[in-house]
Design a protein around this motif. Structure first.
Motif, PDB file in Angstrom:
ATOM      1  N   LEU A  46       1.165  -0.915  -0.177  1.00 55.98           N
ATOM      2  CA  LEU A  46       0.110  -0.103  -0.327  1.00 55.98           C
ATOM      3  C   LEU A  46       0.732   1.177   0.152  1.00 55.98           C
ATOM      4  N   PHE A 236     -20.135  -1.290 -14.436  1.00 52.59           N
ATOM      5  CA  PHE A 236     -19.449  -1.219 -13.820  1.00 52.59           C
ATOM      6  C   PHE A 236     -18.675  -1.170 -14.952  1.00 52.59           C
TER       7      PHE A 236
ATOM      8  N   LEU B 138     -16.970   0.509  -6.619  1.00 52.58           N
ATOM      9  CA  LEU B 138     -16.461   2.454  -6.958  1.00 52.58           C
ATOM     10  C   LEU B 138     -14.980   2.701  -6.806  1.00 52.58           C
ATOM     11  N   ALA B 141     -13.243   0.787  -9.183  1.00 49.31           N
ATOM     12  CA  ALA B 141     -12.567   1.730 -10.509  1.00 49.31           C
ATOM     13  C   ALA B 141     -11.281   3.184 -10.070  1.00 49.31           C
ATOM     14  N   VAL B 142     -11.735   3.406  -8.761  1.00 49.62           N
ATOM     15  CA  VAL B 142     -11.044   4.841  -8.483  1.00 49.62           C
ATOM     16  C   VAL B 142      -9.280   3.634  -8.396  1.00 49.62           C
ATOM     17  N   PHE B 143      -9.175   3.207  -8.069  1.00 45.40           N
ATOM     18  CA  PHE B 143      -7.744   2.929  -7.766  1.00 45.40           C
ATOM     19  C   PHE B 143      -7.232   1.663  -8.381  1.00 45.40           C
ATOM     20  N   GLY B 144      -7.894   1.632  -8.697  1.00 42.71           N
ATOM     21  CA  GLY B 144      -7.625  -0.424  -9.723  1.00 42.71           C
ATOM     22  C   GLY B 144      -7.968  -1.548  -8.680  1.00 42.71           C
ATOM     23  N   PRO B 145      -7.767  -3.126  -9.316  1.00 42.22           N
ATOM     24  CA  PRO B 145      -8.315  -3.940  -8.302  1.00 42.22           C
ATOM     25  C   PRO B 145      -7.424  -3.750  -7.778  1.00 42.22           C
ATOM     26  N   GLY B 146      -7.186  -4.910  -5.805  1.00 48.14           N
ATOM     27  CA  GLY B 146      -6.435  -4.855  -5.303  1.00 48.14           C
ATOM     28  C   GLY B 146      -6.485  -4.318  -3.680  1.00 48.14           C
ATOM     29  N   LEU B 148      -5.579  -2.479  -1.585  1.00 48.16           N
ATOM     30  CA  LEU B 148      -5.838  -0.416  -1.496  1.00 48.16           C
ATOM     31  C   LEU B 148      -7.337  -0.561  -1.648  1.00 48.16           C
TER      32      LEU B 148
END
Lengths: 270, 272
Positions: A46, A236, B138, B141-146, B148
């Motif tokens: 992270l 989506f 959501l 879509a913002v931070f990409g898969p993973g 975080l």
């Protein structure tokens, strides 16, 4: 407070000398927490940079989410109706089954031999998240509303059968005894001795479950079990974000209407 | 239960539990429920053949799951399960950063401004009414898969839950202690730490533990939409029809959920 004695402050008592002394146990807890945070953040990759990139993307996403696009309202309406159907059927069937399961699981009315397996059954229904149950049912009975209905029936049993059983265990046994003393059979005891005591609580639980089934019926579609969720997920995946907003607004409206309805019903049965 | 009892056989007066209005309201609710149920049953798109062979299909699925794919456990499942636990824990901790200030703003005996109460309530309700899977979609879509996206989804869904219950606990605090401390001239921070906090502490820990327990269950499915953890492994295995691996992953989730529940019960006993 009666022995407020100024002549002997008992300074030797450590509790008295330092009412707010530091607690080493809680300090160790805080240190452990910080260590865990550092460990978790480093192992999970992270990074701050990724977060900042995401914030930029988030701004762009927000721009594309609005204004909501209701152009495909026919699809939205048919999905909404399917979600409603799933929630209604699952709630009615699930509550009906839960009545019997809850009664059988009540330890004050049933012998241990009956109530113990029923309690295990209820616990099993509760362990898995509805979405995981939905996956299994989609594989078993195919895509569509049926899988959603079966999933929510299982979820309903896991939740309200437990509450039903607990409510029945809290009843006053005097009324049961009075009915029994008249020579009533088992069914009459349940109908006239037990049910009147728990009926309004049952209505409350059932309304709560209808609410949560409404919420979940819009979710199980993500894994193919019918309703609004499937359309939401594919919107989506196609980056059709203004349609996403339209679906989300519909879901929130559905939940608000459901809450208002269940409040009305609760008041009727007060 | 509109059971009516005749008080005297000769008397024409009858005791009834509900007024006619109450009774008709109740019958109206029953009628609407039955009508909605029948209408849904008649219009819902169910293929009856699917229902008839469901037991057979289920049996077939479970037969394919056996024997378990134990080799997959050290290879992928163990790491993914740890990731899920991290998502749940980090998400819960992160949610506290937002939940505690919002709870303080929402508690009427701490923040006297009705306007600020309302703003805090709005955020708490908004957080709760969006399902964690939607939050995850959501954030993917913002931070990409993973991971975080998973952590943030868990955190934002938990804010409403923890914030609401913690502010309710704060509102139930005995105000005599608060007043006594204020009378000594203590600063607002001191009042918060020495009057409110000790009384609300047990409720706070119990709410956080409860939410952590829920988050472990929820973060196990977040991977289905790409937000990291065991759900990703589960999804991949299902798409590849590796049923023994699916069964192993499900059993792992089952075992971990049970263990967490036992752990929470133990911690609660010690702490509260």
């Amino acid at each position: 407070m009666a022995e407020l004695n100024h002549t002997s402050p008992r300074a030797s008592d450590p509790e008295r000398a330092h009412p707010f002394r530091t607690s080493w146990g809680s300090r160790a807890l805080w240190a452990g927490l910080v260590l865990y945070l550092v460990y978790a953040v480093t192992t999970l990759d992270l990074t701050w940079a990724r977060f900042l990139v995401g914030i930029d993307q988030g701004g762009e996403l927000l721009g594309r989410l609005f204004p909501a696009n209701f152009a495909r309202w026919e699809l939205l309406l048919s999905d909404l109706i399917e979600s409603l159907q799933i929630a209604i059927i699952a709630s009615v069937v699930g509550i009906a089954i839960s009545l019997f399961v809850g009664l059988l699981a009540a330890r004050n009315l049933m012998p241990n031999l009956v109530s113990a397996p029923m309690r295990v059954f209820i616990a099993l229904c509760r362990t898995f998240h509805p979405v995981i149950i939905a996956i299994l049912f989609v594989k078993a009975v195919g895509f569509g509303a049926l899988a959603g209905i079966l999933t929510l029936i299982v979820a309903s049993i896991g939740f309200i059968a437990k509450l039903f059983a607990e409510a029945i265990e809290e009843i006053s046994l005097k009324q049961v005894e009075a009915i029994r003393a008249t020579g009533a059979g088992f069914a009459s005891i349940i109908l006239f001795g037990v049910l009147p005591q728990v009926f309004s609580r049952f209505i409350g639980f059932s309304m709560y479950q209808l609410d949560s089934n409404l919420r979940n019926s819009t979710m199980v579609g993500i894994v193919g079990a019918g309703g609004l969720g499937g359309t939401l997920f594919s919107a989506f995946q196609r980056f059709d974000y203004d349609f996403v907003t339209a679906i989300l607004i519909t879901i929130i409206a559905l939940i608000l209407v459901g809450e208002a309805l269940s409040n009305t019903v609760r008041r009727v049965f007060q | 239960m509109s059971a009516s009892i005749v008080t005297k056989p000769q008397d024409s007066r009858r005791w009834q539990r509900f007024t006619p209005l109450e009774r008709s309201a109740r019958y109206l609710v029953y009628l609407v429920v039955v009508a909605a149920f029948i209408a849904s049953l008649r219009t819902v798109e169910i293929i009856p053949e699917f229902l008839y062979d469901a037991p057979q299909q289920m049996a077939d699925m479970f037969r394919r799951m056996w024997p378990l794919d134990l080799a997959a456990y050290p290879a992928t499942i163990h790491g993914a399960m740890l990731e899920t636990l991290h998502i749940a824990t980090l998400g819960t901790l992160l949610s506290l950063l937002l939940a505690v200030p919002l709870a303080l703003l929402n508690a009427r005996n701490i923040t006297p401004s009705a306007w600020l109460n309302w703003v805090a309530k709005f955020f708490l309700v908004a957080s709760r009414s969006v399902n964690s899977l939607v939050w995850a979609l959501l954030f993917v879509a913002v931070f990409g898969p993973g991971v975080l996206a998973g952590v943030l989804a868990v955190a934002l869904r938990s804010v409403g839950f923890v914030g609401k219950l913690f502010s309710e606990a704060l509102e139930e605090v005995n105000m005599d202690t608060v007043e006594a401390l204020r009378a000594t001239g203590a600063s607002p921070l001191a009042v918060l730490l020495k009057a409110y906090w000790p009384q609300a502490k047990p409720a706070f820990y119990s709410v956080v533990l409860f939410r952590w327990d829920i988050n472990v269950r929820e973060s196990a499915v977040l991977g289905l939409v790409g937000a990291g953890g065991i759900g990703v492994v589960l999804n991949d295995a299902m798409n590849l029809f590796q049923w023994p691996k699916v069964a192993t992953a499900l059993l792992t989730i089952f075992a971990v959920v049970l263990l967490i529940e036992l752990l929470v019960v133990q911690i609660r006993k010690r702490l509260i």
